[in-house]
Write a protein that holds these residues in place. Structure first.
Motif, PDB file in Angstrom:
ATOM      1  N   LEU A 240     -60.020   8.778  18.864  1.00  0.00           N
ATOM      2  CA  LEU A 240     -60.802   8.977  20.093  1.00  0.00           C
ATOM      3  C   LEU A 240     -60.678   7.711  20.941  1.00  0.00           C
ATOM      4  O   LEU A 240     -61.112   6.633  20.529  1.00  0.00           O
ATOM      5  CB  LEU A 240     -62.266   9.245  19.735  1.00  0.00           C
ATOM      6  CG  LEU A 240     -63.224   9.527  20.886  1.00  0.00           C
ATOM      7  CD1 LEU A 240     -62.877  10.837  21.591  1.00  0.00           C
ATOM      8  CD2 LEU A 240     -64.668   9.556  20.370  1.00  0.00           C
ATOM      9  N   THR A 241     -60.075   7.869  22.125  1.00  0.00           N
ATOM     10  CA  THR A 241     -59.832   6.732  23.005  1.00  0.00           C
ATOM     11  C   THR A 241     -60.735   6.849  24.225  1.00  0.00           C
ATOM     12  O   THR A 241     -60.805   7.917  24.846  1.00  0.00           O
ATOM     13  CB  THR A 241     -58.358   6.709  23.448  1.00  0.00           C
ATOM     14  OG1 THR A 241     -57.547   6.774  22.288  1.00  0.00           O
ATOM     15  CG2 THR A 241     -58.044   5.448  24.216  1.00  0.00           C
ATOM     16  N   SER A 242     -61.419   5.768  24.561  1.00  0.00           N
ATOM     17  CA  SER A 242     -62.376   5.782  25.675  1.00  0.00           C
ATOM     18  C   SER A 242     -62.144   4.555  26.539  1.00  0.00           C
ATOM     19  O   SER A 242     -62.149   3.435  26.041  1.00  0.00           O
ATOM     20  CB  SER A 242     -63.813   5.751  25.141  1.00  0.00           C
ATOM     21  OG  SER A 242     -64.004   6.756  24.157  1.00  0.00           O
ATOM     22  N   SER A 243     -61.946   4.797  27.852  1.00  0.00           N
ATOM     23  CA  SER A 243     -61.672   3.700  28.788  1.00  0.00           C
ATOM     24  C   SER A 243     -62.570   3.822  30.002  1.00  0.00           C
ATOM     25  O   SER A 243     -62.839   4.929  30.478  1.00  0.00           O
ATOM     26  CB  SER A 243     -60.215   3.751  29.278  1.00  0.00           C
ATOM     27  OG  SER A 243     -59.318   3.723  28.205  1.00  0.00           O
ATOM     28  N   ILE A 244     -63.024   2.677  30.498  1.00  0.00           N
ATOM     29  CA  ILE A 244     -63.752   2.643  31.767  1.00  0.00           C
ATOM     30  C   ILE A 244     -63.165   1.493  32.592  1.00  0.00           C
ATOM     31  O   ILE A 244     -62.926   0.401  32.055  1.00  0.00           O
ATOM     32  CB  ILE A 244     -65.273   2.447  31.557  1.00  0.00           C
ATOM     33  CG1 ILE A 244     -65.861   3.596  30.705  1.00  0.00           C
ATOM     34  CG2 ILE A 244     -65.980   2.351  32.904  1.00  0.00           C
ATOM     35  CD1 ILE A 244     -67.350   3.471  30.431  1.00  0.00           C
TER      36      ILE A 244
END
Ligand code: ZN
Length: 255
Positions: A240-244
């Motif tokens: 699970l990859t999460s970027s902001i």
């Protein structure tokens, strides 16, 4: 500035390298000194992503907001309602590259902008966060069981770093992208928040005392697995990859 927890040590990031500035738990004991020091001339070392822990180790309070994006509120069946506030317990926090045990086959993703409180109601910084949720338990009873269903060990990956607001062009318009094994499942902007961060802080402050280091998970946009047809949840081996924008990327693996 960017602060991280590297193997239990508080570090200031300079590009890809880190300056050790103390114990990970000491950030808000020395906030003014840490943020006013020029760390660029101090000796810096490499960062092993696997050693990154949660930037805020033991917040006294963690707030989380439900249904705070239009699309998410629509798919949750509660359009145009005042967002609900609940808690995640601090024992669920983990780092940005953690390996997380799945307690059931019905664990879902929720990318979120996390605001970190400083002194006197100021926002000290922002982080990428995942409000991981065990959906079966959340909806099993007569009323939703948010706090327990969202607090299993590892259900609060945060980081990779805490980024102070001055590093961001506009905290109220950041892009969030969440992907499962490279497939984008959530994509939105913080400008779509129904209750944006300053209003959330004001609303919470009207009822209770916000303390330095407190976290506010500000809500997740549409695209969670539970409301897909058929529903889709995280499986062992999933990444699970999460970027902001401006806050970095976290990448956790499930087993
Ligand atoms: Zn959430």
């Amino acid at each position: 500035m960017r602060f991280a927890n590297l193997a239990g040590r508080l570090v200031v990031l300079h590009g890809e390298r880190a300056v050790d500035v103390g114990a990970a738990s000491s950030l808000f004991d020395r906030w003014d000194v840490l943020t006013s020091t020029d760390w660029s001339r101090h000796e810096a070392g490499p960062v092993d992503p696997a050693l990154l822990g949660p930037p805020i180790v033991s917040p006294r309070q963690i707030f989380a907001v439900g249904l705070n994006y239009g699309a998410r509120a629509d798919e949750g069946g509660l359009p145009d309602q005042t967002p609900v506030v609940f808690t995640k317990f601090a024992s669920c926090l983990t780092g940005a590259h953690a390996v997380i045990d799945l307690p059931t086959p019905t664990v879902d993703w929720e990318i979120e902008l996390v605001a970190v409180m400083g002194e006197r109601g100021q926002v000290a910084g922002f982080m990428v966060g995942q409000d991981l949720t065990e959906r079966r338990e959340q909806f099993r009873g007569a009323v939703p069981q948010f706090s327990l269903a969202k607090s299993h060990p590892g259900f609060g990956p945060t980081g990779p770093w805490l980024v102070t607001p001055d590093e961001l062009d506009d905290a109220d318009d950041l892009e969030l992208i969440c992907a499962v094994n490279g497939e984008v499942v959530q994509q939105a902007r913080t400008s779509e928040l129904i209750v944006p961060v300053p209003a959330l802080v004001a609303r919470l402050s009207a009822q209770l005392t916000l303390l330095p280091g407190d976290l506010i998970f500000t809500g997740t946009p549409g695209g969670v697995g539970h409301h897909r047809n058929p529903p889709r949840y995280l499986a062992p081996g999933d990444v699970l990859t999460s970027s902001i924008t401006g806050l970095g990327t976290q990448s956790v693996t499930f087993r």
